[in-house]
Design a protein around this motif. Structure first.
Motif, mmCIF file in Angstrom:
data_model
loop_
_atom_site.group_PDB
_atom_site.id
_atom_site.type_symbol
_atom_site.label_atom_id
_atom_site.label_comp_id
_atom_site.label_asym_id
_atom_site.label_seq_id
_atom_site.Cartn_x
_atom_site.Cartn_y
_atom_site.Cartn_z
ATOM 1 N N ARG A 33 0.907 -1.372 0.060
ATOM 2 C CA ARG A 33 -0.096 -0.565 0.016
ATOM 3 C C ARG A 33 0.824 1.676 0.281
ATOM 4 N NH1 ARG A 33 -4.121 -1.965 4.751
ATOM 5 N NH2 ARG A 33 -5.780 -3.081 3.733
ATOM 6 N N LYS A 93 2.779 2.036 -3.449
ATOM 7 C CA LYS A 93 1.545 2.656 -4.357
ATOM 8 C C LYS A 93 1.270 4.091 -4.622
ATOM 9 C CE LYS A 93 -0.900 -1.886 -5.671
ATOM 10 N NZ LYS A 93 -2.783 -2.415 -5.508
ATOM 11 N N LYS A 95 2.586 7.728 -6.695
ATOM 12 C CA LYS A 95 1.781 8.127 -6.534
ATOM 13 C C LYS A 95 2.290 10.111 -6.065
ATOM 14 C CE LYS A 95 -2.857 9.593 -6.459
ATOM 15 N NZ LYS A 95 -4.798 9.007 -5.701
ATOM 16 N N SER A 111 7.963 6.766 -11.497
ATOM 17 C CA SER A 111 7.752 5.908 -11.423
ATOM 18 C C SER A 111 9.212 4.761 -11.401
ATOM 19 C CB SER A 111 7.653 5.427 -12.769
ATOM 20 O OG SER A 111 8.540 6.374 -13.823
#
Length: 316
Positions: free
Chosen positions: A193, A196, A200, A205
């Motif tokens: 979690r 990710k 963001k 990336s």
């Protein structure tokens, strides 16, 4: 004139004529000199490392440091603090026996939290033998996330574990979630979690992981020879190219390829042995193996020396 390029948050001084050359530092004069052209790129350079003197009659328990710890550019004040040494004479204590000169906590709560996280990152990296550049990148990632306050409500340990996972991916030495989970106190689900959310928040990336990223490490830990490793790499790559394993994770495909290559060689390994190293269940290896088994003759490299023929490989 020296040019300064910026890598993450740390500045780097380079020679304008030879930016790739490694500068030589003259500690006596305090100069940084380009070895290619002799240009003095920086002068009066301050040594921010720890400094001490040692004498033969000094006690082993005596702290030799006179200037404190090294400067840490990741902290707000560079971690430049003053520590008052413990008094030894009668003038150092009051009438009640308490020390007259006491240290006060000058480090802010945010710096203290980051220091604890940096310590945890270093401990995790040491447990899985990661180099210093991975630790530095992880520290920089954690600092960016912490200062943005974009992951409020998440524990610092979870953020640190996710940053370590991202740093490994970005430096080209990826580790699995289970490997990071094994050296931290955070669950795999929570690390995923945070992973990710950090991508963001930082608008960054990571490259997609492939079977080749894990093959050499898994084979080395299994004690397999180079020929088997090359065969397993070829099998996994061909399986992906032929689209034999759609939807399967690269780790499970790599484990199945290692199992097939080892069974065809003299250095055979069981599914459990491979699963323990790769961090996947036996049933996961079997499922991926069944997908590639029908095309086994097309997957092996042409120069592979079979100890067990392809038609004698386990069918599972």
């Amino acid at each position: 004139m020296a040019s300064t390029s910026r890598l993450d948050v740390l500045p780097r001084v380079t020679c304008p004529n030879h930016p790739d050359s490694i500068l030589v530092e003259d500690y006596r004069a305090g100069d940084m000199i380009c070895p290619e052209c002799g240009l003095v790129v920086g002068d009066r350079v301050i040594d921010v490392g720890s400094e001490w003197r040692t004498f033969s009659n000094d006690k082993a328990t005596k702290d030799p440091s006179r200037v404190g710890d090294t400067q840490n550019p990741l902290l707000s004040d560079g971690d430049l603090t003053t520590m008052i040494g413990k008094g030894t004479g009668a003038a150092s204590f009051d009438e009640f026996g308490n020390s007259k000169y006491q240290n006060r906590r000058t480090m802010s709560s945010s710096d203290r939290a980051m220091m604890n996280a940096f310590r945890e990152i270093t401990n995790m990296a040491d447990r899985i033998n990661l180099p210093r550049n991975i630790v530095d990148r992880t520290n920089n990632l954690f600092k960016q996330v912490y200062e943005q306050k974009s992951l409020k409500g998440r524990s610092n340990d979870a953020i640190a574990s996710a940053c370590l996972y991202i740093a490994c991916r970005q430096e080209g030495v990826p580790r699995t979630f289970k490997e990071i989970c094994a050296v931290s106190r955070i669950s795999k689900k929570e690390i995923g979690r945070c992973f990710k959310l950090i991508l963001k928040a930082l608008e960054t990336s990571v490259d997609l992981i492939t079977t080749g990223d894990f093959m050499s490490r898994f084979c080395s830990n299994l004690g397999l020879p180079k020929q088997v490793q090359m065969a397993a790499t070829h099998i996994a790559r061909k399986a992906v190219e032929l689209d034999l394993v759609p939807g399967r994770s690269p780790i499970s495909v790599a484990a199945a390829a290692i199992y097939m290559a080892s069974q065809a060689s003299a250095e055979k390994r069981t599914q459990k042995e491979i699963g323990d190293i790769a961090g996947v269940a036996d049933v996961t290896i079997r499922q991926s193996y069944r997908l590639i088994y029908p095309r086994a003759p097309d997957l092996f490299p042409a120069d592979f020396k079979f100890d067990t023929p392809v038609d004698k490989l386990p069918q599972l």
